[in-house]
Design a protein around this motif. Structure first.
Motif, short mmCIF file in Angstrom:
data_model
loop_
_atom_site.label_atom_id
_atom_site.label_comp_id
_atom_site.label_asym_id
_atom_site.label_seq_id
_atom_site.Cartn_x
_atom_site.Cartn_y
_atom_site.Cartn_z
N ILE A 185 0.88 -1.18 0.00
CA ILE A 185 0.00 0.00 0.00
C ILE A 185 0.90 1.22 0.00
CG2 ILE A 185 -1.69 1.32 1.35
CD1 ILE A 185 -2.72 -1.38 2.38
N ALA A 186 0.72 2.08 -1.01
CA ALA A 186 1.59 3.27 -1.11
C ALA A 186 1.30 4.23 0.05
CB ALA A 186 1.36 3.97 -2.43
N THR A 187 2.35 4.74 0.66
CA THR A 187 2.22 5.67 1.78
C THR A 187 3.09 6.89 1.50
OG1 THR A 187 2.29 3.70 3.13
CG2 THR A 187 2.30 5.76 4.31
N ALA A 188 2.56 8.06 1.84
CA ALA A 188 3.36 9.28 1.63
C ALA A 188 3.32 10.14 2.88
CB ALA A 188 2.80 10.07 0.46
N THR A 189 4.45 10.74 3.19
CA THR A 189 4.51 11.75 4.23
C THR A 189 4.94 13.04 3.54
OG1 THR A 189 5.25 10.10 5.78
CG2 THR A 189 5.55 12.38 6.46
N VAL A 190 4.16 14.10 3.77
CA VAL A 190 4.42 15.36 3.06
C VAL A 190 4.59 16.47 4.08
CG1 VAL A 190 3.43 17.05 1.46
CG2 VAL A 190 3.11 14.62 1.03
N VAL A 191 5.55 17.35 3.82
CA VAL A 191 5.72 18.55 4.67
C VAL A 191 5.50 19.76 3.77
CG1 VAL A 191 7.26 19.82 6.22
CG2 VAL A 191 7.47 17.32 6.03
N LEU A 192 4.54 20.63 4.18
CA LEU A 192 4.28 21.87 3.44
C LEU A 192 4.54 23.04 4.37
CD1 LEU A 192 0.85 21.17 1.65
CD2 LEU A 192 3.15 20.71 0.80
N ARG A 193 4.90 24.19 3.75
CA ARG A 193 5.07 25.41 4.55
C ARG A 193 3.96 26.37 4.13
NH1 ARG A 193 9.95 26.87 3.01
NH2 ARG A 193 11.04 25.66 4.59
N ASP A 194 3.26 26.95 5.10
CA ASP A 194 2.20 27.90 4.73
C ASP A 194 2.78 29.30 4.61
OD1 ASP A 194 2.36 29.03 7.24
OD2 ASP A 194 0.56 28.05 8.03
N SER A 195 1.92 30.28 4.25
CA SER A 195 2.44 31.61 3.95
C SER A 195 3.02 32.31 5.18
CB SER A 195 1.35 32.47 3.31
OG SER A 195 0.20 32.40 4.09
N SER A 196 2.67 31.82 6.40
CA SER A 196 3.25 32.44 7.59
C SER A 196 4.60 31.81 7.93
CB SER A 196 2.29 32.32 8.77
OG SER A 196 2.25 30.96 9.18
N GLY A 197 4.99 30.80 7.15
CA GLY A 197 6.30 30.17 7.38
C GLY A 197 6.21 28.92 8.23
N GLU A 198 5.00 28.60 8.71
CA GLU A 198 4.85 27.43 9.59
C GLU A 198 4.83 26.15 8.76
OE1 GLU A 198 1.60 25.72 12.67
OE2 GLU A 198 1.65 27.92 12.39
N GLU A 199 5.54 25.11 9.24
CA GLU A 199 5.56 23.84 8.52
C GLU A 199 4.49 22.91 9.06
OE1 GLU A 199 9.42 22.07 8.22
OE2 GLU A 199 10.23 23.82 7.16
N ARG A 200 3.79 22.21 8.16
CA ARG A 200 2.76 21.25 8.58
C ARG A 200 3.04 19.92 7.91
NH1 ARG A 200 -2.53 23.65 8.57
NH2 ARG A 200 -3.18 21.48 8.84
N THR A 201 2.90 18.86 8.67
CA THR A 201 3.20 17.51 8.16
C THR A 201 1.97 16.63 8.26
OG1 THR A 201 5.42 17.78 9.06
CG2 THR A 201 4.78 15.54 8.46
N ASP A 202 1.76 15.81 7.26
CA ASP A 202 0.70 14.80 7.38
C ASP A 202 1.07 13.62 6.48
OD1 ASP A 202 -1.65 13.55 8.16
OD2 ASP A 202 -2.75 15.45 8.17
#
Ligand code: KIV
Ligand code: ZN
Length: 532
Positions: free
Chosen positions: A418-435
Motif C-alpha cells: 500500500i503506497a504511503t506518503a509523508t508530506v511537509v508543506l510550509r504555509d504563507s506564515s512560514g509554519e511547517e505542517r506535516t501529514d
C-alpha cells in the motif's frame, strides 16, 4: 469604403482586437488572476494590439478590476469590457471604464432563430428594441460602443441587416458579426460582410467611423480562414486570441491572422496590422505558461515544430536557401534561433535575456532565485534548454504566489504494497505542517496527504507527465487539471523526480484556487437564470 490608412499609407489598417483575457480565458481551466491579466495586457500593448478586451465586468470582481486597471493604466490601446443587454451589466462595464477616455463597452445579444426561440424566447422586434436600448445606455458612458449580434453568422440576413441598422442609429460604432459556434465557411462568412455593407451604405460612407468586425470560433478549424474572408469583404477589425485559446476549439489565432496578412503581402497587399511580429513568440509563451494551456507542437507560427525540418530533402534545401521550405523567417516572429542555450558557465545577464525571449519579465528578486535554480540544474545537467528554463521560471513565479510551499516528501510503494506518503508543506506564515496518507499508488498518496494538510478537496480530472527535453537527465513535467466545485483549474510542476513534479503540479493548482477570486456569478449560470 470604411478604410483607414495605416502608418504605411498605401495600405489599409486592420484593427487587432485581442480577446485572450475574455473569450480566451473562457477556455476550461484557463483561470488567470488579476496580476497575470495585467501583465498579459501590458505585453499585448507593447506588441501593438489596437483593442484589448479585458474581461466581462459583471461576472466577477476580478473581471471588473482587470478592465478598470487596464483602462486606467494603459494609455495607447482601447480597453473593452463586455456586457449583455442587461442594464446592470452595462452599468458595471461603464463603472469599470469611468473616468477614462476612449475606452469601449461591448454589448451583445443573440439574434439567430435558434437562440431567439430557445434561449431568449423573444421575437425579433423585442431583440431589436433591447439592443437599441442597451447601445443607448452604453453610449451614456462612452462614445465607443461595440455591438455583437451573437450567433450572427446563423442569423437570417434580413434580421442581421435590420438589427445592424438599428444599433448604428442608436450609436454603435463597431458592429461585430460573430461566428459564435464556428459553423460558417469562408465564402459564406465573407458574403455576410459584403451583404451588410451593400444594404447599409452608411458603413462605407462613414470614413471609418463605423467599423465592421469579425469574431470567429474554430469548431471546424476555419476561424482564421473565415476572419481573413471577412477582411477581404470589408471587416476592418478582427477579434482573436493568442495561441487561438478560447471556448471549445478556441478562437481565431492572432499570430496566424497577423502572419498570413504579412507573409502573403502579395495577396493581401491592401492590408496591414500594427502588430510588432517579433513579440509574437514571447507573448505566446507567456500566455501558455500563465494559463497552463500548452501550445500544440505543430501549431502554426508558435508551435515547437513550426520551424523544424525533419526530412533530409528539406534539410538539404534549407541549407541551400532557407526560403525553399520556410515561408517566414522564424526571427520575424521572435522565435529564438537555437534551442540549446545555456550551460553552467552562463552568466546572469544571458539568463535574463533568455527569459525575456521566452516571455518572462522578472523583478530582481525573482531573477536571483531563478538564476540560483538554473545554476543548480546546470550542475546536474550538461545542456540546459529553453524548456528547462521555462520550467525553472514557472516554478519561481508559482512559488512567489504560493500559499503552500512543498518542503519535502517521502513515499514508500512497491508491488503488492500500500503506497504511503509523508508530506511537509510550509504555509504563507512560514509554519511547517506535516501529514501522511495512503493511496492508490505513490502520487495518489502524496495528493491525499496534500489534501489533508491544505483542507482543499478537489477532484483530479486530468494528470499528464512528460519529459521536458530529451536525454536520461531530462526534467519531468507534470500537469494536472482539478475541479473545485464548478471551477476547473490547472497546475504544472517540474522536477528531475516525477513524483515531486506531480506534487508541485497539484499544489500549484490548489494555490491557484486559493489565490484567484472565484467568479462570483458565472455568465452562463446568469443566462440560464435570467434568460438573456
Ligand atoms: O462568440 C461570441 O459570440 C462572443 C460574443 C460575446 C462576441 O464571444
Ligand atoms: Zn466568442
Amino acid at each position: 469604403m470604411n478604410d483607414q490608412p495605416s502608418k504605411n499609407s498605401n495600405t489599409t489598417h486592420v484593427r487587432i482586437f485581442d480577446t485572450t483575457l475574455r473569450d480566451g480565458e473562457q477556455s476550461p481551466g484557463a483561470t488567470l488572476n488579476l496580476e497575470e491579466k495585467i501583465e498579459i495586457a501590458r505585453q499585448l500593448d507593447a506588441m501593438g494590439v489596437d483593442i484589448i478586451e479585458g474581461g466581462f465586468p459583471i461576472t466577477s470582481v476580478g473581471d471588473f478590476e482587470s478592465v478598470k486597471r487596464m483602462a486606467n493604466e494603459l494609455q495607447r490601446p482601447v480597453i473593452a469590457g463586455l456586457a449583455r443587454c442587461v442594464p446592470r451589466d452595462i452599468d458595471r462595464a461603464g463603472e469599470a471604464i469611468k473616468g477614462t477616455t476612449g475606452n469601449r463597452i461591448h454589448v451583445f445579444c443573440a439574434t439567430s432563430k435558434i437562440h431567439r426561440e430557445h434561449k431568449l424566447r423573444k421575437a425579433v422586434d423585442e431583440i431589436v428594441k433591447l439592443s437599441v436600448q442597451s447601445v443607448q445606455q452604453a453610449r451614456q458612458y462612452t462614445d465607443d460602443v461595440e455591438f455583437s449580434p451573437e450567433d450572427g453568422s446563423r442569423t437570417e440576413l434580413e434580421v442581421l441587416v435590420e438589427i445592424t441598422a438599428a444599433v448604428i442609429e442608436a450609436g454603435a460604432t463597431t458592429i461585430n458579426i460573430p461566428d459564435t459556434v464556428g459553423y460558417a465557411v469562408p465564402a459564406e462568412y465573407g458574403y455576410i460582410f459584403k451583404h451588410v455593407r451593400q444594404k447599409l451604405p452608411i458603413i462605407d460612407a462613414s470614413g471609418g467611423k463605423i467599423v465592421l468586425s469579425a469574431h470567429c470560433h474554430n469548431d471546424l478549424g476555419l476561424a482564421v480562414a473565415n476572419s481573413l474572408a471577412a477582411v477581404e469583404n470589408g471587416a476592418r477589425q478582427v477579434e482573436c486570441t493568442i495561441n487561438g485559446i478560447g471556448e471549445r476549439a478556441g478562437n481565431a489565432a492572432l499570430e496566424e491572422i497577423v502572419m498570413a496578412i504579412r507573409t502573403r503581402k502579395d495577396y493581401f497587399n491592401r492590408f496591414d496590422t500594427a502588430i510588432q511580429s517579433k513579440k509574437i513568440y514571447p507573448v505566446s509563451r507567456m500566455v501558455s505558461h500563465l494559463t497552463g494551456l500548452a501550445v500544440q507542437r505543430n501549431k502554426a507560427i508558435v508551435g515547437e515544430n513550426a520551424f523544424a525540418h525533419e526530412s533530409g530533402i528539406h534539410q538539404d534545401g534549407m541549407l541551400k536557401n532557407a526560403r525553399t521550405y520556410e515561408i517566414m523567417d522564424p526571427r520575424e516572429v521572435g522565435v529564438p534561433e537555437t534551442k540549446l542555450v545555456l550551460g553552467k558557465h552562463s552568466g546572469r545577464h544571458a539568463f535574463r535575456e533568455r527569459a525575456a525571449t521566452l516571455g518572462y519579465t522578472l523583478d530582481d528578486a525573482t531573477l536571483d532565485k531563478a538564476f540560483e535554480a538554473f545554476k543548480a540544474l546546470a550542475d546536474k545537467k550538461k545542456d540546459v534548454y529553453d524548456e528547462d528554463i521555462e520550467a525553472i521560471l514557472d516554478q519561481q513565479l508559482d512559488s512567489a504566489r504560493q500559499l503552500w510551499e512543498l518542503v519535502r516528501f517521502q513515499v514508500s510503494s512497491g508491488t503488492g504494497l500500500i503506497a504511503t506518503a509523508t508530506v511537509v508543506l510550509r504555509d504563507s506564515s512560514g509554519e511547517e505542517r506535516t501529514d501522511a496518507a495512503t493511496g492508490d499508488g505513490p502520487i495518489d498518496a502524496v495528493y491525499s496527504a496534500i489534501g489533508r494538510i491544505t483542507g482543499v478537496t478537489v477532484t483530479l480530472e486530468d494528470y499528464q507527465s512528460r519529459a521536458v527535453t530529451g536525454g536520461k537527465d531530462a526534467q519531468g513535467e507534470a500537469t494536472v487539471q482539478v475541479r473545485h466545485h464548478d471551477r476547473k483549474v490547472r497546475g504544472r510542476g517540474v522536477s528531475t523526480d516525477v513524483i515531486e513534479a506531480a506534487a508541485r503540479a497539484y499544489l500549484a493548482a490548489i494555490n491557484r484556487i486559493r489565490t484567484s477570486e472565484a467568479k462570483t456569478v458565472a455568465a452562463t449560470t446568469m443566462e440560464q437564470r435570467e434568460g438573456v
